[in-house]
Motif scaffolding. Structure first.
Motif, PDB file in Angstrom:
ATOM      1  N   LEU A  18     -54.458  13.569  -0.327  1.00  0.00           N
ATOM      2  CA  LEU A  18     -54.450  12.313   0.420  1.00  0.00           C
ATOM      3  C   LEU A  18     -53.075  11.654   0.363  1.00  0.00           C
ATOM      4  O   LEU A  18     -52.574  11.158   1.381  1.00  0.00           O
ATOM      5  CB  LEU A  18     -55.522  11.379  -0.131  1.00  0.00           C
ATOM      6  CG  LEU A  18     -56.967  11.833   0.102  1.00  0.00           C
ATOM      7  CD1 LEU A  18     -57.944  10.904  -0.609  1.00  0.00           C
ATOM      8  CD2 LEU A  18     -57.287  11.899   1.589  1.00  0.00           C
ATOM      9  N   ALA A  19     -52.476  11.619  -0.808  1.00  0.00           N
ATOM     10  CA  ALA A  19     -51.135  11.037  -0.910  1.00  0.00           C
ATOM     11  C   ALA A  19     -50.148  11.787  -0.021  1.00  0.00           C
ATOM     12  O   ALA A  19     -49.306  11.171   0.661  1.00  0.00           O
ATOM     13  CB  ALA A  19     -50.668  11.055  -2.366  1.00  0.00           C
ATOM     14  N   GLU A  20     -50.261  13.100  -0.028  1.00  0.00           N
ATOM     15  CA  GLU A  20     -49.375  13.924   0.806  1.00  0.00           C
ATOM     16  C   GLU A  20     -49.540  13.593   2.283  1.00  0.00           C
ATOM     17  O   GLU A  20     -48.558  13.449   3.022  1.00  0.00           O
ATOM     18  CB  GLU A  20     -49.689  15.392   0.545  1.00  0.00           C
ATOM     19  CG  GLU A  20     -48.931  16.378   1.404  1.00  0.00           C
ATOM     20  CD  GLU A  20     -49.411  17.794   1.155  1.00  0.00           C
ATOM     21  OE1 GLU A  20     -49.736  18.490   2.143  1.00  0.00           O
ATOM     22  OE2 GLU A  20     -49.480  18.202  -0.024  1.00  0.00           O
ATOM     23  N   ARG A  21     -50.805  13.425   2.719  1.00  0.00           N
ATOM     24  CA  ARG A  21     -51.051  13.156   4.138  1.00  0.00           C
ATOM     25  C   ARG A  21     -50.642  11.741   4.520  1.00  0.00           C
ATOM     26  O   ARG A  21     -50.134  11.515   5.627  1.00  0.00           O
ATOM     27  CB  ARG A  21     -52.523  13.412   4.460  1.00  0.00           C
ATOM     28  CG  ARG A  21     -52.942  14.867   4.372  1.00  0.00           C
ATOM     29  CD  ARG A  21     -52.166  15.751   5.349  1.00  0.00           C
ATOM     30  NE  ARG A  21     -52.402  15.387   6.728  1.00  0.00           N
ATOM     31  CZ  ARG A  21     -53.258  16.021   7.536  1.00  0.00           C
ATOM     32  NH1 ARG A  21     -53.958  17.057   7.090  1.00  0.00           N
ATOM     33  NH2 ARG A  21     -53.412  15.644   8.791  1.00  0.00           N
ATOM     34  N   PHE A  22     -50.855  10.778   3.648  1.00  0.00           N
ATOM     35  CA  PHE A  22     -50.408   9.416   3.950  1.00  0.00           C
ATOM     36  C   PHE A  22     -48.884   9.366   4.062  1.00  0.00           C
ATOM     37  O   PHE A  22     -48.331   8.707   4.948  1.00  0.00           O
ATOM     38  CB  PHE A  22     -50.879   8.448   2.863  1.00  0.00           C
ATOM     39  CG  PHE A  22     -52.330   8.064   2.956  1.00  0.00           C
ATOM     40  CD1 PHE A  22     -52.908   7.715   4.166  1.00  0.00           C
ATOM     41  CD2 PHE A  22     -53.125   8.019   1.808  1.00  0.00           C
ATOM     42  CE1 PHE A  22     -54.248   7.341   4.255  1.00  0.00           C
ATOM     43  CE2 PHE A  22     -54.460   7.645   1.882  1.00  0.00           C
ATOM     44  CZ  PHE A  22     -55.023   7.314   3.099  1.00  0.00           C
ATOM     45  N   GLU A  23     -48.204  10.068   3.174  1.00  0.00           N
ATOM     46  CA  GLU A  23     -46.743  10.084   3.224  1.00  0.00           C
ATOM     47  C   GLU A  23     -46.256  10.752   4.502  1.00  0.00           C
ATOM     48  O   GLU A  23     -45.321  10.263   5.160  1.00  0.00           O
ATOM     49  CB  GLU A  23     -46.187  10.802   2.004  1.00  0.00           C
ATOM     50  CG  GLU A  23     -44.667  10.789   1.938  1.00  0.00           C
ATOM     51  CD  GLU A  23     -44.142  11.350   0.631  1.00  0.00           C
ATOM     52  OE1 GLU A  23     -43.011  10.991   0.252  1.00  0.00           O
ATOM     53  OE2 GLU A  23     -44.860  12.150  -0.015  1.00  0.00           O
TER      54      GLU A  23
END
Length: 555
Positions: A68-73
């Motif tokens: 999720l962090a990767e996709r938000f970034e």
């Protein structure tokens, strides 16, 4: 999540560019398309066996928050927690040994042991390696409610010391055909939730609290109780190790309760009827119960994932979007031996939708207010991640204009209607009505208010301290198939997949409905973020006082 319906809604290609209902006041630019590819692929990934059901504190859970962090970034958002994508949530896992956990009752010198799993599930929130209660008198306390403002107290005149409360699920108005009455008629109040019943048993000083399961008032079968209450049980970590909690908490099947009450010379149906009447008095059963558990204890930390798109003119005001990323992990196996509760609908879809919304808002550029995207942990354990955020908000709750919660997206095709869970509570419904009208849909109350879905997802944790939240989703009136097809799809999910190993990704799902609902959420969120409004709870909503206290100026 406590799933209400899977019947969904779709949208035509031209409607993918639906503008927010009042966006013309700020911009005449059409909204970006919501990415069906994002929703589909993220749902498939997060609900794959590789993620092992996304239980907090597991490798699958860590894989989820990293993804999720990767996709938000990648979407162009910023870390939401002072430069970090994460908010640590301290948890403790308590796993009762199913081989040694026991509950029995003794009547006329004869002891009956109930089968763990198939007849009873018990445990404790106290962080102790073992716990036992012996020969505690069983007391039928009706619905286990103490509501002085409604003139109702099921515990009136009863000392619950060294006694076990036997409690009915839901509240006394459950069978009312209307939504008006002492306990809001057919619509469940918080007094009907199992969380409340254990909380009140604690306040009453009971030695134990056992809820009698019944499918209709619970809104789910015993299989859901068995799957959800066996295995590791997560709680918020606490300095007092939760030693103030009622020692034993659990559920028993309706048949087991019926037999137990018969052994005490009582009839479950007669007692239940009496419990629905004002003036009911608790009934000591004259029989005793004993329970014991041996626990494996593990302190751990899980993480909420927080992303933000800072506002262009009022970055210190916020609109929040929530969805829970967790599910049950490994659970009671299906007949084929599959023991991974993948949680595809619940709530890989909603989490994927959260990312897709973030992508769309980022593509549109900043709104006037900041847009927050909060993927919370441990919803399935009692809304723990959202409760923790509400108690430790990264963005001030008094400066949060409102929010949208997503807990299970549509996978069955477009609908003609939108249903609001907790209909009539919030001024945000006017925003929703405008956006739905632009889609050619009608907004309706939820069809099953007796199930208490308003209290069973993460919006509730933020509503309690006053933040106006809305939880809406596509209804059961499918464009292709009508209400009958939608109701059948919802019933099939509840009976065969909800909180079980068969809530798995299906490549044949129709994602049009999910996109239509996400377009709706985009419109509501963008309008609120581009306005200077401070919507409130309606005057008779139970959260109005908290909001008024946090924003007394009503500016």
């Amino acid at each position: 999540m406590k799933f209400r319906t899977t019947a969904a809604s779709a949208i035509t290609a031209s409607a993918l560019f639906l503008a927010p209902a009042t966006a013309v006041a700020h911009s005449d630019q059409a909204a970006p398309a919501i990415s069906a590819e994002t929703v589909r692929t993220l749902t498939e990934t997060m609900s794959s066996d590789e993620f092992e059901g996304r239980a907090p504190g597991t490798a699958g859970g860590e894989m989820t928050v990293a993804l999720l962090a990767e996709r938000f970034e990648a979407a162009g958002l910023q870390p939401g927690n002072n430069g970090s994508w994460f908010q640590e949530v301290p948890l403790v896992s308590i796993t009762a040994d199913p081989e040694t956990a026991s509950f029995s009752y003794t009547a006329d010198g004869e002891t009956t042991e109930l089968a763990y799993g198939s007849e009873v599930v018990i445990g404790t929130r106290r962080v102790v390696p073992e716990l036992a209660i012996e020969d505690a008198e069983l007391v039928f306390v009706g619905y286990g409610i103490n509501a002085p403002e409604r003139g109702w107290n099921d515990y009136e005149g009863v000392d619950m010391t060294n006694r076990i409360a036997v409690i009915l699920v839901n509240d006394p108005d459950f069978e009312s055909p209307a939504s008006e009455g002492l306990f809001d008629g057919r619509a469940m109040t918080y007094y009907g939730r199992w969380t409340y019943k254990y909380e009140e048993a604690t306040r009453q000083g009971a030695a134990g609290a056992i809820i009698v399961h019944d499918t209709a008032p619970a809104s789910y079968g015993w299989n859901v109780v068995e799957s959800s209450w066996s295995g590791p049980q997560l709680n918020m970590d606490a300095a007092d190790n939760h030693m103030s909690r009622v020692p034993i908490e659990g559920w028993m099947t309706n048949d087991a309760a019926r037999a137990m009450l018969a052994a005490a010379g009582q009839d479950l149906d007669a007692l239940s009827a009496a419990a629905r009447e004002s003036g009911f008095s608790a009934v000591p059963l004259g029989i005793t119960g004993s329970a014991s558990v041996e626990n494996a204890i593990e302190r751990q930390s899980s993480r909420n994932v927080i992303a933000v798109l800072p506002g262009s003119t009022r970055p210190d005001e916020y609109v929040i979007h929530t969805a829970h990323w967790d599910h049950l992990g490994r659970c009671t196996p299906a007949p084929d031996g599959d023991d991974i509760c993948n949680g595809a609908i619940d709530n890989a879809t909603g989490t994927a939708g959260l990312v897709a919304l973030a992508e769309a808002h980022a593509a549109a550029g900043p709104a006037e207010r900041s847009l927050v995207f909060l993927a919370v942990t441990a919803e399935e354990s009692g809304l723990l991640g959202s409760v923790y955020y509400a108690a430790n908000p990264v963005f001030p709750l008094a400066q949060t204009a409102g929010g949208i919660n997503m807990d299970g997206l549509n996978v069955n095709g477009e609908t003609n209607n939108v249903v609001v869970v907790g209909y009539g509570k919030s001024e945000l419904e006017t925003y929703l009505a405008r956006a739905a009208a632009a889609q050619g849909r009608v907004v309706e109350p939820e069809p099953t208010p007796e199930a208490g879905y308003f209290f069973r997802s993460d919006h509730f944790a933020l509503a309690r301290p006053g933040v106006p939240m809305i939880y809406a989703e596509g209804g059961e009136d499918l464009v292709n198939g009508g209400p009958e097809a939608g109701a059948a799809a919802a019933a099939d999910y509840r009976a065969n997949r909800y909180h079980g190993p068969k809530d798995e990704f299906d490549p044949n799902w129709n994602w049009d409905g999910a996109i239509q609902d996400l377009e709706l959420y985009y419109a509501v969120g963008r309008e609120l973020a581009d306005s200077d409004d401070w919507p409130n709870w309606n005057p008779d909503a139970e959260f109005r006082a908290a909001r008024d206290a946090s924003r007394p100026a009503s500016d």
